[in-house]
Motif scaffolding. Structure first.
Motif, PDB file in Angstrom:
ATOM      1  N   GLU A  64       9.045   9.664  -3.432  1.00 40.81           N
ATOM      2  CA  GLU A  64       9.598   8.687  -2.297  1.00 40.81           C
ATOM      3  C   GLU A  64       9.423   7.370  -2.800  1.00 40.81           C
ATOM      4  O   GLU A  64      10.015   6.370  -2.686  1.00 40.81           O
ATOM      5  CB  GLU A  64       8.914   9.022  -0.906  1.00 40.81           C
ATOM      6  N   ARG A  65       8.081   7.234  -3.296  1.00 38.08           N
ATOM      7  CA  ARG A  65       7.726   5.735  -3.834  1.00 38.08           C
ATOM      8  C   ARG A  65       8.565   5.635  -4.994  1.00 38.08           C
ATOM      9  O   ARG A  65       8.840   4.154  -5.399  1.00 38.08           O
ATOM     10  CB  ARG A  65       6.350   5.748  -4.215  1.00 38.08           C
ATOM     11  N   ASP A  66       8.922   6.410  -5.973  1.00 35.06           N
ATOM     12  CA  ASP A  66       9.807   6.021  -7.018  1.00 35.06           C
ATOM     13  C   ASP A  66      10.974   5.549  -6.519  1.00 35.06           C
ATOM     14  O   ASP A  66      11.710   4.738  -7.126  1.00 35.06           O
ATOM     15  CB  ASP A  66       9.966   7.380  -8.123  1.00 35.06           C
ATOM     16  N   LYS A  67      11.739   6.358  -5.464  1.00 30.30           N
ATOM     17  CA  LYS A  67      12.967   5.987  -4.883  1.00 30.30           C
ATOM     18  C   LYS A  67      12.864   4.601  -4.254  1.00 30.30           C
ATOM     19  O   LYS A  67      13.864   3.545  -4.475  1.00 30.30           O
ATOM     20  CB  LYS A  67      13.551   6.925  -3.972  1.00 30.30           C
ATOM     21  N   PHE A 101       0.854  -1.288  -0.014  1.00 26.57           N
ATOM     22  CA  PHE A 101      -0.014  -0.135   0.085  1.00 26.57           C
ATOM     23  C   PHE A 101       0.715   1.039   0.056  1.00 26.57           C
ATOM     24  O   PHE A 101       0.403   2.224  -0.448  1.00 26.57           O
ATOM     25  CB  PHE A 101      -0.897   0.069   1.159  1.00 26.57           C
ATOM     26  N   ARG A 102       2.113   1.068   0.438  1.00 21.32           N
ATOM     27  CA  ARG A 102       3.033   2.411   0.059  1.00 21.32           C
ATOM     28  C   ARG A 102       3.489   2.471  -1.335  1.00 21.32           C
ATOM     29  O   ARG A 102       3.848   3.574  -1.793  1.00 21.32           O
ATOM     30  CB  ARG A 102       4.126   2.540   1.016  1.00 21.32           C
ATOM     31  N   THR A 103       3.254   1.313  -2.073  1.00 18.58           N
ATOM     32  CA  THR A 103       3.492   1.602  -3.477  1.00 18.58           C
ATOM     33  C   THR A 103       2.262   1.885  -4.275  1.00 18.58           C
ATOM     34  O   THR A 103       2.369   2.585  -5.377  1.00 18.58           O
ATOM     35  CB  THR A 103       4.078   0.201  -4.009  1.00 18.58           C
ATOM     36  N   PHE A 104       1.173   1.547  -3.950  1.00 15.32           N
ATOM     37  CA  PHE A 104       0.013   1.654  -4.609  1.00 15.32           C
ATOM     38  C   PHE A 104      -1.022   2.558  -3.778  1.00 15.32           C
ATOM     39  O   PHE A 104      -1.939   1.951  -3.040  1.00 15.32           O
ATOM     40  CB  PHE A 104      -0.529   0.524  -5.384  1.00 15.32           C
ATOM     41  N   ASN A 158       4.774   8.346   1.159  1.00 11.29           N
ATOM     42  CA  ASN A 158       3.528   9.012   1.341  1.00 11.29           C
ATOM     43  C   ASN A 158       3.672   9.916  -0.080  1.00 11.29           C
ATOM     44  O   ASN A 158       2.516  10.499  -0.337  1.00 11.29           O
ATOM     45  CB  ASN A 158       3.376  10.035   2.230  1.00 11.29           C
ATOM     46  N   LYS A 159       4.814  10.220  -0.492  1.00  7.65           N
ATOM     47  CA  LYS A 159       4.883  11.208  -1.747  1.00  7.65           C
ATOM     48  C   LYS A 159       5.316  10.319  -3.039  1.00  7.65           C
ATOM     49  O   LYS A 159       6.210   9.416  -2.990  1.00  7.65           O
ATOM     50  CB  LYS A 159       5.902  12.191  -1.345  1.00  7.65           C
ATOM     51  N   SER A 189      -6.337   7.241   0.387  1.00  6.56           N
ATOM     52  CA  SER A 189      -7.749   7.466  -0.138  1.00  6.56           C
ATOM     53  C   SER A 189      -8.027   6.548  -1.236  1.00  6.56           C
ATOM     54  O   SER A 189      -7.276   6.383  -2.450  1.00  6.56           O
ATOM     55  CB  SER A 189      -7.682   9.082  -0.521  1.00  6.56           C
ATOM     56  N   GLY A 190      -9.200   6.200  -1.249  1.00  6.73           N
ATOM     57  CA  GLY A 190      -9.961   5.096  -2.406  1.00  6.73           C
ATOM     58  C   GLY A 190      -9.579   4.230  -2.276  1.00  6.73           C
ATOM     59  O   GLY A 190      -9.825   3.378  -3.123  1.00  6.73           O
ATOM     60  N   SER A 191      -8.712   3.405  -1.290  1.00  8.93           N
ATOM     61  CA  SER A 191      -8.343   1.844  -1.452  1.00  8.93           C
ATOM     62  C   SER A 191      -9.521   1.076  -0.710  1.00  8.93           C
ATOM     63  O   SER A 191     -10.255   1.455   0.174  1.00  8.93           O
ATOM     64  CB  SER A 191      -7.174   1.781  -0.568  1.00  8.93           C
ATOM     65  N   GLU A 192      -9.876  -0.043  -1.455  1.00  4.06           N
ATOM     66  CA  GLU A 192     -10.986  -0.910  -1.223  1.00  4.06           C
ATOM     67  C   GLU A 192     -10.525  -2.195  -1.163  1.00  4.06           C
ATOM     68  O   GLU A 192      -9.682  -2.540  -1.709  1.00  4.06           O
ATOM     69  CB  GLU A 192     -12.182  -0.622  -2.034  1.00  4.06           C
TER      70      GLU A 192
END
Length: 379
Positions: free
Chosen positions: A251-254, A116-119, A247-248, A152-155
């Motif tokens: 950062e996810r790209d890294k 979930f930190r990736t998507f 969260n940004k 937000s928006g995760s289900e």
């Protein structure tokens, strides 16, 4: 931001009888929601061809490796990606892991954090078929721990596998990963399975995170300094991945680049470099706004080095350094750029000092003090 749907399934059990199975694996198949209908049609064609009226299941293929290779070749032509967590149970220490509830809770936390930190926007569907206790437990874990302000928006939805072709695909992928990593399932075809899947893997997180220098030691003279360099490089990567929240987007790209770096390090020869183009191709999967080479160089590579990550680089690309020679290539490259630049700045400064009879030093401004100090020390 694109919305994705993930279908997840598991391989293995919580048993610590290693003659039954050495690994536990959770695999998530990631598909763009706007492509789901087309992807399901392609999966259905393969299901009808190879499984007739039944579901796509890894257990139906079992150790018929030739058949698995044929089906895998067909499935990997479809547009999906794979996110996996591979746990070596033999390396988990502590009595608590021997209890099913504790073991699954630990794995639930790993999968939740990594996925979930990736998507940030993801709809997840899992299998409740039979005794699929891990996935049902994962749903409960997320319901208790999911922070909707961040994601937000995760289900989450639980669907039986015969209603979801995506879950059937996840079953086959999880089972295939089992035939790649589990000691009771490995064969002379395991490397072929991994090679076919490699282009679909956006992340393969192996736990516990540890690094055995013997895995790299093809040369009995592998020096102590090289061991220190390899362990230091990997430790810093693992620490960054563990600390980063994701969260940004940058950062996810890294995080995703470092996971790819680890994946290529594990699946390819440890002395091979991977080109920036190859990394960018993988990072651009599932993105609307594609990463440019300039963004990759400045916002990922340079930023990670600023964060203390040690990377080896050459004209051939990037890799995790395992020797002093690899680091020297990076330092030589930097040396070739930095020293001429310093010389140009020094020449400019000296020309102005000469023209103004030393009344004006262009490096006297506060923002240039560090540069001035470096140039003065090199005289």
């Amino acid at each position: 931001m694109s919305k994705f749907i993930a279908f997840a399934d598991e391989f293995g059990t919580n048993s610590f009888k290693f003659d039954i199975g050495s690994h536990f694996i959770a695999a998530s198949v990631i598909i763009r929601k706007d492509e789901l209908e087309d992807v399901e049609k392609q999966i259905e064609e393969i299901r009808k061809k190879y499984f007739q009226t039944g579901e796509i299941k890894s257990s139906k293929v079992s150790d018929n490796h030739r058949r698995r290779l044929i089906i895998l070749e067909q499935l990997t032509k479809i547009n999906f990606t794979v996110y996996g967590v591979v746990v070596d149970k033999r390396k988990l220490y502590g009595e608590g892991f021997k209890y099913k509830k504790s073991f699954y809770k630990f794995l639930n936390g790993l999968l939740y954090k990594e996925l979930f930190r990736t998507f940030p926007q993801l709809e997840l569907k899992v299998d409740e078929h039979g005794g699929n206790d891990f996935m049902k437990g994962f749903k409960s874990y997320v319901e208790e721990n999911h922070i909707r302000d961040l994601f937000s928006g995760s289900e989450f939805h639980i669907k039986k596998s015969h209603n979801e072709l995506g879950v059937q695909l996840a079953d086959f992928i999880a089972g295939t990963l089992g035939f790649i990593f589990d000691e009771t399932k490995k064969s002379n075809k395991s490397d072929e399975f991994l090679e076919i899947l490699n282009n679909k893997l956006i992340s393969l997180n192996r736990f516990p995170r540890e690094f055995n220098i013997k895995d790299l030691d093809e040369d009995v003279t592998f020096s102590e300094d090289n061991k220190i360099i390899a362990n230091l490089s990997l430790t810093r990567i693992f620490d960054f991945i563990d600390r980063a929240k994701g969260n940004k987007e940058n950062e996810r790209d890294k995080i995703n680049f470092l996971k790819l770096l680890l994946l290529f390090h594990q699946s390819k020869h440890h002395k091979e470099y991977t080109t920036s183009g190859e990394f960018i191709k993988h990072l651009n999967i599932n993105r609307d706004k594609k990463i440019s080479k300039q963004y990759f160089s400045s916002k990922i590579i340079a930023s990670l080095r600023d964060d203390g990550i040690i990377l080896a680089s050459s004209r051939s690309g990037y890799k995790i350094p395992t020797s002093s020679d690899e680091l020297k290539k990076f330092i030589n490259h930097s040396n070739d750029m930095i020293l001429p630049l310093l010389k140009r700045v020094e020449d400019c400064r000296n020309a102005v000092l000469l023209a103004t009879n030393k009344d004006y030093d262009i490096l006297n401004e506060p923002k240039f003090h560090k540069l001035k100090s470096i140039i003065d020390k090199t005289k």
